[in-house]
Design a protein around this motif. Structure first.
Motif, PDB file in Angstrom:
ATOM      1  N   UNK A 166      43.325  59.896  63.762  1.00  0.00           N
ATOM      2  CA  UNK A 166      44.772  59.698  63.849  1.00  0.00           C
ATOM      3  C   UNK A 166      45.162  58.476  63.016  1.00  0.00           C
ATOM      4  N   UNK A 167      46.411  58.453  62.578  1.00  0.00           N
ATOM      5  CA  UNK A 167      46.883  57.384  61.710  1.00  0.00           C
ATOM      6  C   UNK A 167      47.843  56.455  62.442  1.00  0.00           C
ATOM      7  N   UNK A 168      47.808  55.203  62.024  1.00  0.00           N
ATOM      8  CA  UNK A 168      48.751  54.220  62.537  1.00  0.00           C
ATOM      9  C   UNK A 168      49.214  53.312  61.412  1.00  0.00           C
ATOM     10  N   UNK A 169      50.222  52.517  61.678  1.00  0.00           N
ATOM     11  CA  UNK A 169      50.741  51.581  60.681  1.00  0.00           C
ATOM     12  C   UNK A 169      50.172  50.202  60.965  1.00  0.00           C
TER      13      UNK A 169
ATOM     14  N   UNK B 243      51.078  53.302  66.455  1.00  0.00           N
ATOM     15  CA  UNK B 243      50.895  54.747  66.275  1.00  0.00           C
ATOM     16  C   UNK B 243      52.029  55.363  65.452  1.00  0.00           C
ATOM     17  N   UNK B 244      51.687  56.413  64.705  1.00  0.00           N
ATOM     18  CA  UNK B 244      52.658  57.194  63.939  1.00  0.00           C
ATOM     19  C   UNK B 244      52.730  58.583  64.559  1.00  0.00           C
ATOM     20  N   UNK B 245      53.933  59.121  64.680  1.00  0.00           N
ATOM     21  CA  UNK B 245      54.114  60.438  65.306  1.00  0.00           C
ATOM     22  C   UNK B 245      53.411  61.532  64.496  1.00  0.00           C
ATOM     23  N   UNK B 246      52.670  62.396  65.204  1.00  0.00           N
ATOM     24  CA  UNK B 246      52.049  63.583  64.595  1.00  0.00           C
ATOM     25  C   UNK B 246      51.334  63.233  63.282  1.00  0.00           C
TER      26      UNK B 246
ATOM     27  N   UNK C 260      50.562  49.077  55.890  1.00  0.00           N
ATOM     28  CA  UNK C 260      49.648  50.087  55.358  1.00  0.00           C
ATOM     29  C   UNK C 260      49.322  51.125  56.425  1.00  0.00           C
ATOM     30  N   UNK C 261      49.213  52.369  56.005  1.00  0.00           N
ATOM     31  CA  UNK C 261      48.828  53.456  56.902  1.00  0.00           C
ATOM     32  C   UNK C 261      47.310  53.508  56.952  1.00  0.00           C
ATOM     33  N   UNK C 262      46.769  53.345  58.158  1.00  0.00           N
ATOM     34  CA  UNK C 262      45.326  53.207  58.354  1.00  0.00           C
ATOM     35  C   UNK C 262      44.883  54.076  59.534  1.00  0.00           C
ATOM     36  N   UNK C 263      43.571  54.281  59.709  1.00  0.00           N
ATOM     37  CA  UNK C 263      43.099  54.974  60.911  1.00  0.00           C
ATOM     38  C   UNK C 263      43.489  54.199  62.164  1.00  0.00           C
ATOM     39  N   UNK C 264      44.031  54.903  63.133  1.00  0.00           N
ATOM     40  CA  UNK C 264      44.521  54.240  64.344  1.00  0.00           C
ATOM     41  C   UNK C 264      43.376  53.655  65.152  1.00  0.00           C
ATOM     42  N   UNK C 265      42.211  54.314  65.100  1.00  0.00           N
ATOM     43  CA  UNK C 265      41.070  53.854  65.889  1.00  0.00           C
ATOM     44  C   UNK C 265      40.072  53.061  65.038  1.00  0.00           C
ATOM     45  N   UNK C 266      40.494  52.608  63.858  1.00  0.00           N
ATOM     46  CA  UNK C 266      39.549  51.963  62.950  1.00  0.00           C
ATOM     47  C   UNK C 266      39.202  50.534  63.289  1.00  0.00           C
ATOM     48  N   UNK C 267      39.932  49.908  64.210  1.00  0.00           N
ATOM     49  CA  UNK C 267      39.614  48.545  64.611  1.00  0.00           C
ATOM     50  C   UNK C 267      40.095  47.468  63.657  1.00  0.00           C
TER      51      UNK C 267
ATOM     52  N   UNK D 114      44.503  63.279  59.854  1.00  0.00           N
ATOM     53  CA  UNK D 114      44.005  63.667  58.534  1.00  0.00           C
ATOM     54  C   UNK D 114      43.920  65.182  58.426  1.00  0.00           C
ATOM     55  N   UNK D 115      43.866  65.674  57.188  1.00  0.00           N
ATOM     56  CA  UNK D 115      43.856  67.114  56.937  1.00  0.00           C
ATOM     57  C   UNK D 115      42.576  67.768  57.444  1.00  0.00           C
ATOM     58  N   UNK D 116      41.463  67.070  57.374  1.00  0.00           N
ATOM     59  CA  UNK D 116      40.172  67.631  57.776  1.00  0.00           C
ATOM     60  C   UNK D 116      39.462  66.666  58.716  1.00  0.00           C
TER      61      UNK D 116
END
Length: 295
Positions: free
Chosen positions: A164-167, A257-260, A238-245, A263-265
């Motif tokens: 999932x992505x977050x800002x 968090x960003x709504x919906x 920057x848009x980054x992985x939400x769980x990336x730490x 990643x594509x895969x």
């Protein structure tokens, strides 16, 4: 021909410099050059283009180099396999991870090190294409990459959790409250993004374009650390992985968090199917499967 000559050849390819290759192999430069000339004489082939400095490999040299990698991987794998049969893991586990992976490999590596103190690790940040290519040529034992269009006949995989992505932003310069952000809101912000062509950026572009949005990023870079530095300096978000730490790097960084946003895969843990297959890679797979069963 012996293993050391093949190691010298590979070191020269990786350093592209006779002196640095010799230093890596803990020999003098004349010794390295002499042993490589001995290899050329034995094979009756010119392998290296020489001038005042290293000028690359000949066409036959490139082909011999590919075989050298396979032979050395088999040699190292044989020792690792023998140790595994004795209940130990030795050698170096070579792991490639795509940039901005939401999967943190360090807990897995720490558990492996606790169980097998003689094990060493090489961790590389590589593109999806590089990971598959290096797995196929035995330059990597295991990869963390996207499973989109993965050749299941050549590679075995374990699917990891969805990314999932977050800002990512610095709270000294931006504030967004508690709600998840919309993609429309992001277009109004100074954004820093990875360069186009990188898989994570492709997922970002898809999320924008599928909503009819066309952001104009303030900064684009292929270096994650530069992107984080720009965010920390207040230049952009920057848009980054939400769980990336990444929000734990300093007390000022936050991930919203960003709504919906995903990643594509999906990401996966990947190793080659065909022999010689790394006993270290198999140990990683088994450890991850056990951790999933325990959770």
């Amino acid at each position: 021909m012996d293993i050391k000559q093949l190691k010298f050849l590979i070191a020269l390819d990786e350093t592209r410099h006779f002196g640095r290759a010799a230093a890596r192999c803990h020999v003098t430069q004349p010794t390295l050059s002499m042993r490589l000339r001995n290899l050329e004489e034995e094979l009756e082939l010119p392998l290296v283009n020489r001038g005042q400095r290293f000028e690359g490999f000949t066409a036959p040299g490139e082909r011999v180099l590919a075989w050298a990698r396979s032979v050395l991987a088999a040699y190292d794998g044989l020792h690792a396999e023998a140790a595994a049969c004795r209940g130990h893991l030795v050698g170096t586990l070579r792991l490639g991870v795509v940039p901005l992976s939401s999967f943190d490999p360090l807990p897995m590596l720490q558990r492996l090190h606790q169980q097998h103190p003689n094990l060493r690790f090489e961790l590389s940040s590589l593109s999806s294409e590089q990971i598959l290519e290096q797995l196929g040529s035995n330059r990597l034992d295991i990869g963390v990459s996207y499973l989109e269009q993965l050749d299941s006949e050549r590679f075995e995989s374990l699917t990891l959790s969805e990314t999932h992505m977050g800002l990512l932003f610095d709270q000294r310069h931006f504030e967004f409250g508690e709600q998840a952000l919309s993609w429309e809101t992001l277009t109004e912000l100074p954004l820093g993004l990875l360069t186009s062509g990188m898989h994570f950026r492709q997922s970002i572009d898809h999320n924008f374009h599928s909503r009819g949005l066309n952001p104009k990023p303030l900064l684009q870079t292929d270096a994650v650390h530069q992107l984080v530095q720009a965010v920390h300096g207040g230049m952009c978000c920057a848009i980054m992985p939400l769980e990336g730490g990444l929000d734990a790097l300093t007390e000022h960084l936050r991930l919203q968090p960003i709504e919906q946003a995903s990643t594509l895969a999906p990401l996966g843990l990947i190793m080659r199917r065909s022999a010689p297959r790394s006993a270290l890679a198999e140990a990683c797979f088994a450890l991850y499967q056990q951790s999933m069963a325990d959770s």
